[in-house]
Enzyme design. Structure first.
Site, PDB file in Angstrom:
ATOM      1  N   SER A   1     -13.272   1.363   3.250  1.00 39.49           N
ATOM      2  CA  SER A   1     -12.295   1.010   2.211  1.00 39.49           C
ATOM      3  C   SER A   1     -11.293   2.132   2.044  1.00 39.49           C
ATOM      4  O   SER A   1     -11.651   3.267   1.703  1.00 39.49           O
ATOM      5  CB  SER A   1     -13.015   0.760   0.880  1.00 39.49           C
TER       6      SER A   1
ATOM      7  N   GLN B   1      -9.192   2.282  -0.280  1.00 36.61           N
ATOM      8  CA  GLN B   1      -9.078   2.608  -1.700  1.00 36.61           C
ATOM      9  C   GLN B   1     -10.118   3.644  -2.091  1.00 36.61           C
ATOM     10  O   GLN B   1      -9.830   4.584  -2.836  1.00 36.61           O
ATOM     11  CB  GLN B   1      -9.208   1.335  -2.536  1.00 36.61           C
TER      12      GLN B   1
ATOM     13  N   ASP C   1      -6.838  -8.273   4.706  1.00 35.14           N
ATOM     14  CA  ASP C   1      -6.029  -9.088   3.784  1.00 35.14           C
ATOM     15  C   ASP C   1      -5.413 -10.304   4.482  1.00 35.14           C
ATOM     16  O   ASP C   1      -4.888 -11.199   3.824  1.00 35.14           O
ATOM     17  CB  ASP C   1      -4.909  -8.244   3.164  1.00 35.14           C
TER      18      ASP C   1
ATOM     19  N   ARG D   1      -2.717 -14.080  -2.116  1.00 40.25           N
ATOM     20  CA  ARG D   1      -2.845 -14.321  -0.672  1.00 40.25           C
ATOM     21  C   ARG D   1      -3.336 -15.756  -0.390  1.00 40.25           C
ATOM     22  O   ARG D   1      -2.992 -16.341   0.642  1.00 40.25           O
ATOM     23  CB  ARG D   1      -3.745 -13.269  -0.028  1.00 40.25           C
TER      24      ARG D   1
ATOM     25  N   SER E   1       0.841  -1.216   0.000  1.00 33.82           N
ATOM     26  CA  SER E   1       0.000   0.000   0.000  1.00 33.82           C
ATOM     27  C   SER E   1       0.867   1.254   0.000  1.00 33.82           C
ATOM     28  O   SER E   1       0.604   2.220  -0.725  1.00 33.82           O
ATOM     29  CB  SER E   1      -0.886   0.015   1.248  1.00 33.82           C
TER      30      SER E   1
HETATM   31  C1  S3P Z   1      -5.590  -1.371   0.109  1.00 36.14           C
HETATM   32  C2  S3P Z   1      -6.800  -1.370   0.733  1.00 36.14           C
HETATM   33  C3  S3P Z   1      -7.592  -2.587   0.983  1.00 36.14           C
HETATM   34  C4  S3P Z   1      -6.748  -3.848   0.845  1.00 36.14           C
HETATM   35  C5  S3P Z   1      -5.872  -3.802  -0.378  1.00 36.14           C
HETATM   36  C6  S3P Z   1      -4.938  -2.620  -0.338  1.00 36.14           C
HETATM   37  C7  S3P Z   1      -4.901  -0.078  -0.119  1.00 36.14           C
HETATM   38  O1  S3P Z   1      -8.647  -2.647   0.054  1.00 36.14           O
HETATM   39  O2  S3P Z   1      -7.576  -4.985   0.810  1.00 36.14           O
HETATM   40  O3  S3P Z   1      -5.111  -4.996  -0.460  1.00 36.14           O
HETATM   41  O4  S3P Z   1      -3.693  -0.073  -0.414  1.00 36.14           O
HETATM   42  O5  S3P Z   1      -5.560   0.964   0.023  1.00 36.14           O
HETATM   43  P1  S3P Z   1     -10.043  -1.870   0.287  1.00 36.14           P
HETATM   44  O6  S3P Z   1      -9.756  -0.440   0.356  1.00 36.14           O
HETATM   45  O7  S3P Z   1     -10.892  -2.218  -0.891  1.00 36.14           O
HETATM   46  O8  S3P Z   1     -10.567  -2.428   1.568  1.00 36.14           O
END
Ligand code: S3P
Length: 416
Positions: free
Chosen positions: A150, A152, A303, A376, A8
């Protein structure tokens, strides 16, 4: 073992470095396929990114200095690239198309299209998934009430908010990973977070004139460390020092669950850099017991749930995982793929609509396990195989390359 850089944070360092003024130097960057997709996208938009032996140099173009790519941006398997870059692309002055592999192109994108289009972007898709056609617009600040916790989604909106004409905020049902907020602050943006008493959280960002290049040292990825921590906990007689693990509290739910299951994990040293805490962890074989995992902790370990489910199968008693329906929209539907793998190894597992229930039996049998091309799943079941009776085979095991290309070499190096 020393754990490779956090996925991330590696993505975000390329993205912010690309839209900052000046050079960003990144050390301990994760050279996995997902992060290389992010590099590729920004190179196609005119950013010079140098891969040196011990660091990455990003020669940023400034907030408005990216140039139109000649072709579709290929985001590979990476949901993080797709969703975060959409926020940035919404604020440019050229149109783009994003597309990835079959898994990526079946993951939900309406979750970012809805807020970004409300801000004034024009993102189109045939079925709510990539390919996404992004036509920027004059963006205005919004308050977005996200239905999902989330990072993201939150990050896409905050990044678009840099380009808006007024402040932007995002409230999520529980706090998700906060790497975007921390790194944006480091690059000079005004970002603040309110944690509310009901567990919801609101992140705010102000419109920004420019960001400024930084030095970033990426901590080890706790999501990658989880496989080695679990291996040491599950294989009798183990003692393993897992070095340089990112322990940001928005990511560290796995460690809390390990403790609740009775794990012997000692924090040997701890530091903080760029707002991101990191630690060396000494892990010893432990007799695990079942637990309940639900509510606000879920986004902090989402994750790691495939690995936790396998640990639960080796534990004494029942483990219940609920409030984790987001598992269905990861690289695979991880409720289904974890259930299939654990059943093949003889575990007693019941999938539910938002998680799973595992009756720990203390052992698993080796089996042939489908990874379904989900990194994973491949890594978690490799660890299951180490601790099981008999031999385990992981089909399509090379999919680990997206987040941990050296995974098998490192696992071999600590196994006897
Ligand atoms: C991530 C957010 C998570 C995670 C992904 C990486 C990120 O997803 O599952 O592997 O780097 O912001 P979500 O935001 O959809 O929960």
């Amino acid at each position: 073992v020393t754990i490779p850089g956090d996925k991330s944070i590696s993505h975000r360092s390329i993205m912010l470095g690309s839209i900052a003024l000046g050079t960003t130097e990144i050390t301990h960057f994760l050279e996995g396929a997902d992060c290389l997709s992010t590099i590729d996208c920004f190179r196609k938009m005119g950013v010079e990114i140098e891969r040196k032996p011990s660091s990455i140099l990003v020669h940023g173009k400034g907030l408005r200095g990216l140039t139109a790519p000649a072709s579709t941006l290929n985001v590979g398997n990476s949901g993080t690239t797709t969703r975060l870059i959409s926020g940035i692309l919404s604020g440019q002055n050229f149109a783009t198309t994003l597309s990835g592999d079959d898994s990526l192109n079946s993951r939900p994108m309406k979750r970012i299209m809805t807020p970004l289009n409300t801000m004034g972007a024009h993102i189109r898709s045939l079925n709510g998934c990539a390919p996404l056609h992004i036509r920027p617009g004059a963006l205005h600040g919004i308050h977005y009430q996200s239905p999902v916790a989330s990072a993201q989604v939150k990050s896409a909106v905050l990044l678009a908010g840099l380009y808006a004409d007024s402040p932007t905020s995002v409230t999520e049902p529980a706090l998700s990973r906060n790497h975007t907020e921390l790194m944006l602050q480091g690059f000079g943006a005004y970002v603040a977070t309110d944690l509310h008493t009901d567990g919801t959280a609101t992140a705010h960002v102000e419109p920004c004139k420019e960001l400024y290049g930084q030095q970033i040292c990426v901590p080890g990825d706790i999501s990658s460390a989880a496989y080695f921590i679990a291996a040491a906990l599950l294989v009798p007689g183990s003692e393993l020092l897992v070095k340089n693990v990112g322990t940001n509290f928005t990511r560290a739910g796995f460690l809390k669950v390990c403790k609740a299951m009775g794990a012997d994990i000692e924090t040997v040293s701890q530091t903080i850099e760029g707002g991101e805490s990191r630690a060396d962890l000494l892990v010893r074989y432990s007799h695990l017991k079942g637990t309940v995992i639900e509510g606000d902790i879920i986004p902090t370990l989402i994750d790691e749930i495939p690995m936790i489910a396998i640990m639960a199968a080796f534990a004494d008693g029942q483990t219940v995982i609920r409030d984790a329906a987001e598992l269905k929209v990861k690289e695979t539907n991880r409720i289904d793929t974890v259930t299939a793998g654990l059943k093949a190894m003889g575990a007693v597992i019941t999938p539910t609509d938002d998680g799973m229930i595992i009756e720990g039996t203390g052992h698993l049998n080796g089996a042939s396990i489908q990874s379904y091309l989900d990194h994973r799943i491949a890594m978690a079941f490799s660890v299951a195989g180490l601790a099981s009776d008999g031999e385990t085979q992981i089909v399509d095991s090379q999919c680990v390359d997206v987040s941990y290309p050296e995974f098998y070499a490192t696992l071999n190096s600590v196994s006897i």
